[in-house]
Design a protein around this motif. Structure first.
Motif, PDB file in Angstrom:
ATOM      1  N   PRO A  69      -0.935   7.926  48.718  1.00  0.00           N
ATOM      2  CA  PRO A  69      -0.757   7.902  47.253  1.00  0.00           C
ATOM      3  C   PRO A  69      -1.087   9.284  46.678  1.00  0.00           C
ATOM      4  N   LEU A  70      -0.267   9.758  45.781  1.00  0.00           N
ATOM      5  CA  LEU A  70      -0.501  11.066  45.175  1.00  0.00           C
ATOM      6  C   LEU A  70      -1.851  11.131  44.477  1.00  0.00           C
ATOM      7  N   SER A  71      -2.292  10.030  43.924  1.00  0.00           N
ATOM      8  CA  SER A  71      -3.559  10.009  43.188  1.00  0.00           C
ATOM      9  C   SER A  71      -4.758  10.233  44.098  1.00  0.00           C
ATOM     10  N   ASP A  72      -4.558  10.059  45.440  1.00  0.00           N
ATOM     11  CA  ASP A  72      -5.653  10.249  46.389  1.00  0.00           C
ATOM     12  C   ASP A  72      -5.701  11.677  46.948  1.00  0.00           C
ATOM     13  N   LEU A  73      -4.710  12.512  46.603  1.00  0.00           N
ATOM     14  CA  LEU A  73      -4.593  13.821  47.243  1.00  0.00           C
ATOM     15  C   LEU A  73      -5.103  14.935  46.333  1.00  0.00           C
ATOM     16  N   ALA A  96       6.284  22.311  40.197  1.00  0.00           N
ATOM     17  CA  ALA A  96       7.563  21.686  40.548  1.00  0.00           C
ATOM     18  C   ALA A  96       7.307  20.698  41.675  1.00  0.00           C
ATOM     19  N   SER A  97       8.248  19.790  41.879  1.00  0.00           N
ATOM     20  CA  SER A  97       8.100  18.812  42.961  1.00  0.00           C
ATOM     21  C   SER A  97       9.446  18.208  43.323  1.00  0.00           C
ATOM     22  N   GLU A  98       9.505  17.706  44.562  1.00  0.00           N
ATOM     23  CA  GLU A  98      10.661  16.929  45.031  1.00  0.00           C
ATOM     24  C   GLU A  98      10.115  15.611  45.568  1.00  0.00           C
ATOM     25  N   LEU A  99      10.020  14.632  44.674  1.00  0.00           N
ATOM     26  CA  LEU A  99       9.458  13.325  44.986  1.00  0.00           C
ATOM     27  C   LEU A  99      10.461  12.237  44.634  1.00  0.00           C
ATOM     28  N   ASP A 100      10.296  11.066  45.263  1.00  0.00           N
ATOM     29  CA  ASP A 100      11.243   9.975  44.986  1.00  0.00           C
ATOM     30  C   ASP A 100      10.797   9.099  43.816  1.00  0.00           C
ATOM     31  N   GLY A 101       9.654   9.446  43.223  1.00  0.00           N
ATOM     32  CA  GLY A 101       9.241   8.748  42.006  1.00  0.00           C
ATOM     33  C   GLY A 101       8.339   7.563  42.203  1.00  0.00           C
ATOM     34  N   ASN A 102       7.924   7.260  43.443  1.00  0.00           N
ATOM     35  CA  ASN A 102       7.075   6.078  43.658  1.00  0.00           C
ATOM     36  C   ASN A 102       5.598   6.420  43.750  1.00  0.00           C
ATOM     37  N   ALA A 103       5.208   7.653  43.387  1.00  0.00           N
ATOM     38  CA  ALA A 103       3.809   8.092  43.351  1.00  0.00           C
ATOM     39  C   ALA A 103       3.162   8.085  44.718  1.00  0.00           C
ATOM     40  N   VAL A 104       3.983   8.161  45.772  1.00  0.00           N
ATOM     41  CA  VAL A 104       3.470   8.225  47.138  1.00  0.00           C
ATOM     42  C   VAL A 104       4.062   9.467  47.802  1.00  0.00           C
ATOM     43  N   PHE A 105       3.191  10.239  48.465  1.00  0.00           N
ATOM     44  CA  PHE A 105       3.650  11.457  49.134  1.00  0.00           C
ATOM     45  C   PHE A 105       4.102  11.077  50.533  1.00  0.00           C
ATOM     46  N   ALA A 106       5.410  11.222  50.789  1.00  0.00           N
ATOM     47  CA  ALA A 106       6.000  10.762  52.038  1.00  0.00           C
ATOM     48  C   ALA A 106       6.795  11.891  52.688  1.00  0.00           C
ATOM     49  N   GLY A 107       7.234  11.632  53.917  1.00  0.00           N
ATOM     50  CA  GLY A 107       7.956  12.625  54.683  1.00  0.00           C
ATOM     51  C   GLY A 107       9.169  13.179  53.941  1.00  0.00           C
ATOM     52  N   GLY A 108       9.359  14.506  54.004  1.00  0.00           N
ATOM     53  CA  GLY A 108      10.500  15.151  53.362  1.00  0.00           C
ATOM     54  C   GLY A 108      10.257  15.551  51.929  1.00  0.00           C
ATOM     55  N   GLU A 109       9.156  15.117  51.318  1.00  0.00           N
ATOM     56  CA  GLU A 109       8.866  15.447  49.926  1.00  0.00           C
ATOM     57  C   GLU A 109       8.013  16.717  49.845  1.00  0.00           C
ATOM     58  N   SER A 110       8.061  17.375  48.683  1.00  0.00           N
ATOM     59  CA  SER A 110       7.304  18.619  48.532  1.00  0.00           C
ATOM     60  C   SER A 110       6.776  18.741  47.111  1.00  0.00           C
ATOM     61  N   ILE A 111       5.705  19.511  46.992  1.00  0.00           N
ATOM     62  CA  ILE A 111       5.071  19.771  45.698  1.00  0.00           C
ATOM     63  C   ILE A 111       4.767  21.274  45.629  1.00  0.00           C
ATOM     64  N   THR A 112       5.045  21.894  44.487  1.00  0.00           N
ATOM     65  CA  THR A 112       4.787  23.323  44.286  1.00  0.00           C
ATOM     66  C   THR A 112       3.775  23.506  43.159  1.00  0.00           C
TER      67      THR A 112
END
Length: 489
Positions: A69-73, A96-112
């Motif tokens: 979960p993004l809130s845990d990172l 910036a970010s490339e997330l699928d919108g479910n508030a979970v950091f998963a494979g293939g996603e990125s955050i700047t």
């Protein structure tokens, strides 16, 4: 019957004990298996992460594995005592970010995120839900985005002080650097590609060295040709270098005389025209031999009086006075007279100054104004080397500028001279119409040439004059080697 009973009882007891053991072992096995599974899960490699670090940002990419979960990172950047934290669940902490919108950091996603560190930075990704379990820990280096600028040589002058068969030079220099990181300046005296003397001055990263003079010498080396090289180094290893070539002979004959003072005062009275003159002439080479003055009637060009003072190769004449007269003239005719002064050295270098006045006996003076000043003289070697021998199409592109506080610039001459200064190989003349104004010539460029010349040393000389004949002269030796560098060698 008792033994039988007794025998039955033993069999039943054995069966019951075996059952109890099986049940017990089954429970223990399940417990052990559960513990081992828990241990395997607790030591399972966490998700794989990757970071890309730039001068103003950092990008964190999830490369697969456990999702969080993004809130845990919590992303932490640390350099020395400075720490910056980014709560990845807070959109305001993300650039910036490339997330699928479910508030979970998963494979293939990125955050700047944005950052401003320079140098070594420790990067950590922490799972706050497990009391600070570190998911990623790496130290990376961020290079400075500041463009390293080389120092600038502001002043580089060589004074030949050779005497008694020894070679000696005084090298005066000044350097600056807008980044304020000059660390070292070295001057070298070079003969036949061998450094025979050197002086090094160290600095603690300064923006300006100030003006410093270093002496260089070579015992019994008088009369030899030397290269004097100046090198300025900054903290990044950038250098600025310049060289001059000079013969250890105290520059005798190379530099012309200098008219320090020249004044003519109108003392005409009755029917006689007369001017009292004062002059002081010097020569940096110490070979001044003659000073002559003429009184000329402008309308006819006739020389009506003249005086010649001779000297035995001196550095200065000191202040000298005298009178020029035209007994047949008349101070009431509004006639203009020109008074010329010419100073000559042993090598034939002549410098002339002039003043013009109406002979009316008013006691006014001429010739006391300021001489021109050469503000810049820059030479670029554009020589093309030929195949046969050491022949070359010698050419120097000269850029220069001069000014005059009196606003009476008149003309200028740019010359290419032979090594000994005795032969004029090319000349460019400039009239007042070439200048921006009487006070400023503006930046002018001319090319001096000698077709089929030699890859040899030449002298570039600039003489600027005002309408009173006062001059400023600057000469520089240069080797025609086509290195695109104005300074020899």
């Amino acid at each position: 019957m008792a033994g039988v009973d007794r025998g039955q009882s033993e069999i039943i007891g054995t069966v019951l004990l075996t059952a109890v053991l099986v049940i017990a072992m089954t429970g223990i096995g399940v417990a052990v298996l559960g513990y081992q599974t828990s241990q395997i899960q607790s030591t399972e490699r966490p998700a794989s992460f990757e970071t890309t670090l730039e001068s103003d940002r950092l990008t964190l990419t999830h490369r697969g594995g456990t999702e969080y979960p993004l809130s845990d990172l919590l992303l932490v950047l640390r350099q020395g005592d400075t720490t910056v934290r980014y709560n990845l669940g807070d959109p305001t902490d993300r650039e910036a970010s490339e997330l699928d919108g479910n508030a979970v950091f998963a494979g293939g996603e990125s955050i700047t995120v944005s950052q401003s560190f320079v140098g070594d930075v420790q990067i950590r990704l922490i799972d706050t839900s497990t009391n600070g379990y570190i998911l990623y820990d790496e130290t990376k280096t961020i290079a400075s985005t500041e463009v390293a600028v080389a120092p600038t040589i502001e002043t580089f002058e060589v004074n030949d002080t050779s005497v008694d068969g020894d070679a000696s030079f005084e090298v005066t220099w000044n350097a600056t650097d807008p980044q304020g990181d000059i660390t070292e300046v070295t001057v070298e005296l070079i003969s036949d590609e061998t450094v025979v003397d050197t002086a090094t001055t160290s600095f603690s990263q300064v923006a300006s060295t100030g003006t410093i003079t270093d002496p260089l010498s070579n015992a019994s080396g008088g009369g030899q040709v030397y290269t004097i090289r100046l090198t300025v180094t900054d903290a990044f290893g950038n250098t600025a270098s310049s060289s001059k070539v000079d013969t250890a002979d105290s520059d005798i004959g190379l530099r012309p005389p200098e008219i320090e003072t020249f004044q003519a005062t109108d003392t005409s009275a009755g029917g006689e025209v007369s001017y009292e003159y004062t002059y002081n002439v010097s020569d940096p080479d110490g070979d001044l031999v003659e000073v002559s003055l003429e009184l000329i009637k402008e309308s006819s060009g006739a020389v009506l009086d003249n005086v010649t003072d001779t000297y035995g190769e001196v550095n200065t004449t000191g202040t000298r006075t005298g009178t020029l007269t035209d007994p047949a003239g008349s101070k009431n005719d509004n006639e203009e007279y020109r008074i010329n002064i010419t100073a000559s050295d042993l090598d034939g270098n002549d410098v002339t100054a002039t003043t013009v006045d109406v002979a009316d006996g008013d006691g006014t003076s001429g010739g006391t104004g300021s001489p021109p000043t050469i503000d810049n003289l820059s030479v670029r070697d554009t020589t093309v080397t030929l195949q046969q021998g050491n022949n070359a199409n010698v050419s120097f592109e000269v850029t220069w500028r001069a000014s005059d506080a009196d606003g009476n610039l008149a003309n200028a001459t740019l010359q290419l001279l032979s090594k000994n200064g005795k032969q004029v190989l090319d000349t460019i003349t400039y009239s007042s119409g070439s200048f921006s104004s009487g006070s400023d010539t503006g930046e002018l460029t001319g090319t001096l040439r000698e077709p089929n010349g030699k890859q040899d040393q030449y002298i570039i000389r600039l003489v600027v004059s005002d309408d009173e004949g006062k001059t400023d002269t600057q000469s520089e030796p240069h080797v025609a080697d086509g290195d695109d560098n104005g300074d020899p060698p």
